[in-house]
Design an enzyme around this catalytic site. Structure first.
Site, mmCIF file in Angstrom:
data_model
loop_
_atom_site.group_PDB
_atom_site.id
_atom_site.type_symbol
_atom_site.label_atom_id
_atom_site.label_comp_id
_atom_site.label_asym_id
_atom_site.label_seq_id
_atom_site.Cartn_x
_atom_site.Cartn_y
_atom_site.Cartn_z
ATOM 1 C CE LYS A 173 -3.963 1.729 2.624
ATOM 2 N NZ LYS A 173 -4.786 2.234 1.542
HETATM 3 N N1 PMP Z 1 -7.757 -1.065 -2.732
HETATM 4 C C1 PMP Z 1 -7.106 0.095 -2.515
HETATM 5 C C2 PMP Z 1 -6.322 0.700 -3.625
HETATM 6 C C3 PMP Z 1 -7.193 0.725 -1.256
HETATM 7 O O1 PMP Z 1 -6.570 1.883 -1.038
HETATM 8 C C4 PMP Z 1 -7.959 0.124 -0.231
HETATM 9 C C5 PMP Z 1 -8.054 0.794 1.109
HETATM 10 N N2 PMP Z 1 -7.009 0.417 1.966
HETATM 11 C C6 PMP Z 1 -8.597 -1.094 -0.499
HETATM 12 C C7 PMP Z 1 -8.479 -1.652 -1.762
HETATM 13 C C8 PMP Z 1 -9.360 -1.798 0.573
HETATM 14 O O2 PMP Z 1 -8.468 -2.338 1.509
HETATM 15 P P1 PMP Z 1 -8.855 -2.513 3.039
HETATM 16 O O3 PMP Z 1 -10.094 -3.324 3.081
HETATM 17 O O4 PMP Z 1 -7.695 -3.223 3.623
HETATM 18 O O5 PMP Z 1 -9.049 -1.151 3.596
#
Ligand code: PMP
Length: 329
Positions: A173
């Site tokens: 991320k």
């Molecule tokens: N895809 C992206 C590009 C994101 O930024 C997020 C948010 N973190 C998600 C998917 C969803 O991930 P999560 O459920 O871990 O928040």
């Protein structure tokens, strides 16, 4: 002067309040004004860093605040740091502990959002990852509104593609990885849509700008595999678990064609900030009958209850902030 942002729907509207006064920086707690980073910080120019977003939900009846999947988020931060080749000076349990302490110091008795951030903070003018000082911080915001309208959103398929893992590692991320999603979101807003769904370079469905995608065709639930350049979402794992429990059959992870979004019966986005959001329309075509799907609405209710620990289900997904230590997880 009129800028692109001026004509975007909802520009400036934020579900978050003012950042809370205490910030965790490199193992100590500082007041927000003392936590600022230099204009020369490497990450500011080059987008070199990685971050997380963690939800804390207030349960007014129990007068307790619950972190949702805190350990899983810090474990993903650790994996992101590994992919970027950055040292993460604290372990996931230490970072959970720091988050608890941060929320207590800020006296958070309302829904809040935590932003753990590991960046190259050194001031070198050099395009590289190695040999530049890092900084880890956690800051917090009150959540005062909906991140995305829970009643449902209208999506467009973005002309911006999701960066492939060979250019920007999908499962890290990474801060720099958000340029494409930011462009896609603004493109969608300028075209009058609420949200953008991005395709992979080869044209499969990847994900929305900050959430993963699930589609139902008949009795089968589908989601793109992690090899289609999506973030390995933590809510994605929760939705997979809840759907499998509810329907008695596992979610199918396979590549999805764009046109499958036009013929599916239910479509949803999921992520930490929004939890679950029904998609009502894609590129002007209604999804199913154009109303939020029954299962999507059930999932949203279920996740809200789990987040505030009010239905006795999956209690190991949450960590109590004020009772931490008595019931540490
Ligand atoms: N895809 C992206 C590009 C994101 O930024 C997020 C948010 N973190 C998600 C998917 C969803 O991930 P999560 O459920 O871990 O928040």
């Amino acid at each position: 002067m009129r800028t692109t942002t001026d004509r975007t729907k909802g520009a400036g509207a934020s579900p978050f309040g003012e950042p809370l006064p205490w910030v965790f920086v490199n193992s100590e707690f500082r007041r927000e004004p003392e936590s600022k980073i230099s204009v020369h910080a490497h990450a500011l120019t080059y987008g070199t860093g990685t971050f997380e977003g963690i939800r804390a939900t207030w349960n007014p009846k129990e007068r307790e605040l619950y972190l949702l999947e805190a350990a899983a988020h810090f474990e993903r931060l650790g994996r992101s740091a590994r992919v970027l080749g950055l040292p993460l000076p604290l372990s996931p349990p230490e970072l959970v502990r720091a988050s608890v302490e941060l929320l207590r110091r800020n006296e958070v008795r309302f829904d809040a959002y935590l932003r753990p951030l590991l960046v190259l903070a050194g001031e070198e003018l050099a395009v590289r990852m190695h040999g530049i000082g890092t900084r880890v911080s956690i800051s917090a915001w009150p959540i005062q509104g909906d991140y995305i309208d829970p009643a449902g959103v209208r999506c467009m398929i973005s002309s911006w593609r999701r960066a492939p893992d060979v250019t920007t590692p999908s499962r890290a991320k990474a801060t720099g990885g958000y340029l494409g999603p930011a462009l896609a979101k603004t493109e969608a807003a300028a075209a009058g849509y609420d949200e953008a769904i991005m395709l992979t370079v080869s044209g499969n469905v990847a994900e929305a700008t900050t959430s993963n995608v699930f589609a139902r065709r008949g009795r089968e639930w589908l989601t793109p595999p992690v090899t289609d350049d999506v973030l390995e979402g933590i809510t994605r794992d929760q939705v997979k678990t809840l759907l499998a429990e509810r329907t008695g059959r596992p979610v199918t992870e396979r590549s999805l064609h764009r046109s499958e979004l036009f013929v599916c019966d239910e479509l949803l986005l999921c992520g930490t900030a929004a939890l679950v959001v029904p998609v009502l329309e894609v590129d002007g075509r209604p999804v199913g009958d154009g109303m939020a799907g029954d299962m999507t609405r059930w999932l949203l209710g279920e996740l809200w209850s789990i987040a505030r620990r009010s239905n006795g289900r999956h209690e190991d997904w949450t960590t109590p902030v004020y009772g931490y230590g008595k019931d540490a997880r």
